[in-house]
Write an enzyme that holds these catalytic residues in place. Structure first.
Site, PDB file in Angstrom:
ATOM      1  N   HIS A 150      45.929  44.422  28.327  1.00 51.97           N
ATOM      2  CA  HIS A 150      45.993  44.066  29.765  1.00 51.97           C
ATOM      3  C   HIS A 150      44.622  42.842  29.754  1.00 51.97           C
ATOM      4  CE1 HIS A 150      45.954  44.363  33.977  1.00 51.97           C
ATOM      5  NE2 HIS A 150      44.879  44.703  33.900  1.00 51.97           N
ATOM      6  N   GLU A 170      41.623  41.341  39.330  1.00 59.29           N
ATOM      7  CA  GLU A 170      42.325  42.490  38.444  1.00 59.29           C
ATOM      8  C   GLU A 170      43.753  42.461  39.056  1.00 59.29           C
ATOM      9  OE1 GLU A 170      44.277  44.622  36.849  1.00 59.29           O
ATOM     10  OE2 GLU A 170      42.391  45.210  35.940  1.00 59.29           O
ATOM     11  N   CYS A 216      50.529  41.011  33.303  1.00 55.02           N
ATOM     12  CA  CYS A 216      49.015  40.651  33.532  1.00 55.02           C
ATOM     13  C   CYS A 216      49.029  39.493  33.184  1.00 55.02           C
ATOM     14  CB  CYS A 216      48.332  41.668  33.085  1.00 55.02           C
ATOM     15  SG  CYS A 216      48.335  41.780  31.144  1.00 55.02           S
TER      16      CYS A 216
END
Length: 369
Positions: A150, A170, A216
């Protein structure tokens, strides 16, 4: 909301083999069942806009060689709805340096860097360099010290005679399943604090735009470009962080997964002093351009303040496009692994797949000049 690409090491490079992935057993070749499945794959790509991006990339992949060719083919297969057995978080990270180079050339002043972990980010804070830069880096497992799949993006300002200010975006959620995401964010915050950065000058912005399991890196790359294009708005956020404040945090923090956890906890769950907010409260609308969920797009556009109702495409396009229109234009039906890791037929916007195809095309176009 545990939809983040976790586990495994970013450094283990996968090699995609389209022949191996797509070639059926001999007993299944050219059978009615095989032809029916192939037709089903074609039907899954229902977006004409996505298909155009697929068509644009194909000739470049055809003339490519080596790992980048395999990467391009994997991206084409995924966008076409074909089954792939690779992690795009790892594939994207493997080829991210080439994309960073291209985007830095296209966007003077972007100053985008790709770091191996958050410790390299901390080293960059302490070295001579541009006063404003963006960085993409993978998170680290607190228990093992292993870098994970991630990735997040950080927008950084260095202030003469003062501590830096940092905005971490995020793409999925701050907390995550079994609080694993939160623990990784806390490790970054802990190391920043130990390096001398006051956590009152650090903010984590949770967008909740990423619903797929491993996009991501592409979200982080897109966020870096968007942060640069909206630098004036980010300057305002950094100015507040210099004074230890983040506007709207008192209401916005409650709309994050962190805020929901804090509401049911009697103790601090994130390192004290660090700020948190929901992306739609502080970021420009184009940060949600590639959001996967149509429900989220509709909810954002219904905000009373209207800040998420504007156009998400550039002024160069003849017609403005809002969040819902963008989502519907790239909407596909495809079999995906969802948060609970069980296969399910679902519809979502594959706009982030289109962004990946565009970035690979730019890399290959530069190589094939």
């Amino acid at each position: 909301m545990g939809n983040v690409c976790v586990g495994g090491s970013r450094m283990s490079h996968q090699v995609y083999s389209p022949d191996r992935a797509d070639t059926p057993p001999r007993s299944e070749r050219n059978t009615p069942d095989r032809r029916q499945r192939a037709a089903g794959d074609a039907e899954r790509t229902q977006s004409m806009r996505l298909q155009q991006k697929i068509n644009d990339l194909k000739p470049y992949v055809r003339h490519a060689r080596g790992p980048i060719k395999a990467y391009g083919q994997a991206a084409l297969d995924r966008a076409s709805g074909k089954k792939t057995s690779v992690s795009f978080a790892e594939l994207d990270a493997t080829h991210l340096d080439a994309m960073v180079y291209i985007e830095n050339q296209r966007n003077p002043g972007l100053n985008l860097k790709h770091f191996r972990d958050h410790k390299e980010l901390i080293q960059a804070l302490q070295s001579d360099g541009p006063s404003a830069f963006r960085a993409i880096f993978p998170q680290t497992c607190p228990e093992t010290g292993q870098t994970l799949k991630h990735h997040v993006m950080a927008d950084v300002r260095l202030h003469q005679g003062g501590a830096p200010t940092i905005i971490i975006t995020e793409p999925a959620v701050i907390v995550g399943a079994r609080y694993q995401q939160l623990q990784r964010h806390n490790l970054t915050l802990e190391d920043l604090s130990e390096s001398g950065v006051p956590l009152s000058q650090v903010a984590i912005i949770e967008t909740q735009a990423q619903k797929t399991s491993d996009d991501c890196v592409m979200y982080s790359l897109n966020y870096a470009i968007k942060a640069h294009k909206n630098a004036a708005q980010f300057d305002d956020i950094h100015h507040g962080l210099q004074h230890g404040t983040l506007s709207t945090e008192s209401e916005s923090r409650a709309r994050t997964t962190l805020g929901a956890l804090e509401a049911s906890s009697s103790y601090s769950v994130m390192h004290e002093g660090a700020h948190a907010a929901f992306g739609a409260d502080v970021l420009p609308v184009d940060f949600y351009k590639h959001g996967a969920s149509l429900t989220q797009a509709k909810q954002l556009m219904k905000r009373p303040d209207g800040r998420m109702a504007g156009r998400v495409n550039s002024e160069g396009h003849s017609e403005a496009e809002n969040l819902v229109q963008r989502n519907q234009a790239f909407r596909v039906k495809r079999r995906e692994l969802l948060d609970d890791e069980t296969p399910s037929n679902t519809q979502f916007s594959a706009s982030i797949d289109g962004f990946r195809l565009q970035e690979i095309k730019r890399v290959l176009a530069e190589e094939q000049r």
